[in-house]
Write a protein that holds these residues in place. Structure first.
Motif, PDB file in Angstrom:
ATOM      1  N   GLY A 142       0.621  -0.433  -0.214  1.00 55.63           N
ATOM      2  CA  GLY A 142       0.095   0.084  -0.115  1.00 55.63           C
ATOM      3  C   GLY A 142       1.207   1.542   0.228  1.00 55.63           C
ATOM      4  N   HIS A 145       2.714   2.844   5.487  1.00 55.48           N
ATOM      5  CA  HIS A 145       1.808   3.094   4.955  1.00 55.48           C
ATOM      6  C   HIS A 145       0.631   2.279   4.489  1.00 55.48           C
ATOM      7  CE1 HIS A 145      -2.000   4.825   2.376  1.00 55.48           C
ATOM      8  NE2 HIS A 145      -2.514   5.699   3.418  1.00 55.48           N
ATOM      9  N   SER A 146       0.276   0.681   4.879  1.00 59.78           N
ATOM     10  CA  SER A 146      -0.155  -0.427   4.503  1.00 59.78           C
ATOM     11  C   SER A 146      -1.589  -0.849   4.514  1.00 59.78           C
ATOM     12  CB  SER A 146       1.207  -1.536   5.187  1.00 59.78           C
ATOM     13  OG  SER A 146       0.453  -1.623   6.457  1.00 59.78           O
ATOM     14  N   MET A 147      -1.702  -1.315   3.707  1.00 55.44           N
ATOM     15  CA  MET A 147      -3.815  -1.924   3.938  1.00 55.44           C
ATOM     16  C   MET A 147      -3.353  -3.026   4.968  1.00 55.44           C
ATOM     17  SD  MET A 147      -5.255  -0.453   1.762  1.00 55.44           S
ATOM     18  CE  MET A 147      -5.950  -1.429   1.045  1.00 55.44           C
ATOM     19  N   TYR A 177      -6.224   0.942   6.882  1.00 50.04           N
ATOM     20  CA  TYR A 177      -4.623   0.964   7.643  1.00 50.04           C
ATOM     21  C   TYR A 177      -3.981   1.125   7.874  1.00 50.04           C
ATOM     22  CZ  TYR A 177      -5.573   5.854   5.753  1.00 50.04           C
ATOM     23  OH  TYR A 177      -6.472   6.570   6.076  1.00 50.04           O
ATOM     24  N   ASN A 227     -10.981   2.718   7.543  1.00 47.12           N
ATOM     25  CA  ASN A 227     -11.300   2.851   5.996  1.00 47.12           C
ATOM     26  C   ASN A 227     -12.879   3.464   6.405  1.00 47.12           C
ATOM     27  OD1 ASN A 227      -9.894   2.003   4.148  1.00 47.12           O
ATOM     28  ND2 ASN A 227     -11.141   0.266   4.367  1.00 47.12           N
TER      29      ASN A 227
END
Length: 79
Positions: free
Chosen positions: A28, A44-46, A55, A77
């Motif tokens: 991500g 910055h990762s899902m 995230y 989200n």
């Protein structure tokens, strides 16, 4: 003369240990700067936490294998 060669060798070795290598992860947008003496991770990762999609975002700093700064947080989200 030998002392001068030792000092120059140590300076070159320390310089090499401080040069980071940039790695980009396919999760991500996480970027890792890694050197022998330190590492910086711009995360910055899902991520899925307890069934909620979102995230991780933040920065981690590691010096000599010890975490000295960790500002990573989970952001869900909006739906």
């Amino acid at each position: 003369m030998k002392k001068k060669i030792k000092v120059i060798s140590i300076i070159i070795l320390l310089f090499i240990m401080l040069i980071p290598i940039k790695m980009e992860c396919d999760d991500g947008g996480t970027v890792v700067y890694s050197a022998i003496l330190y590492g910086i991770t711009e995360r910055h990762s899902m991520f899925t936490k307890d069934g909620v999609d979102g995230y991780n975002i933040g920065t981690e700093v590691r010096i000599l294998f010890f975490d000295v700064y960790d500002d990573v947080e989970f952001v869900p989200n909006e739906q």
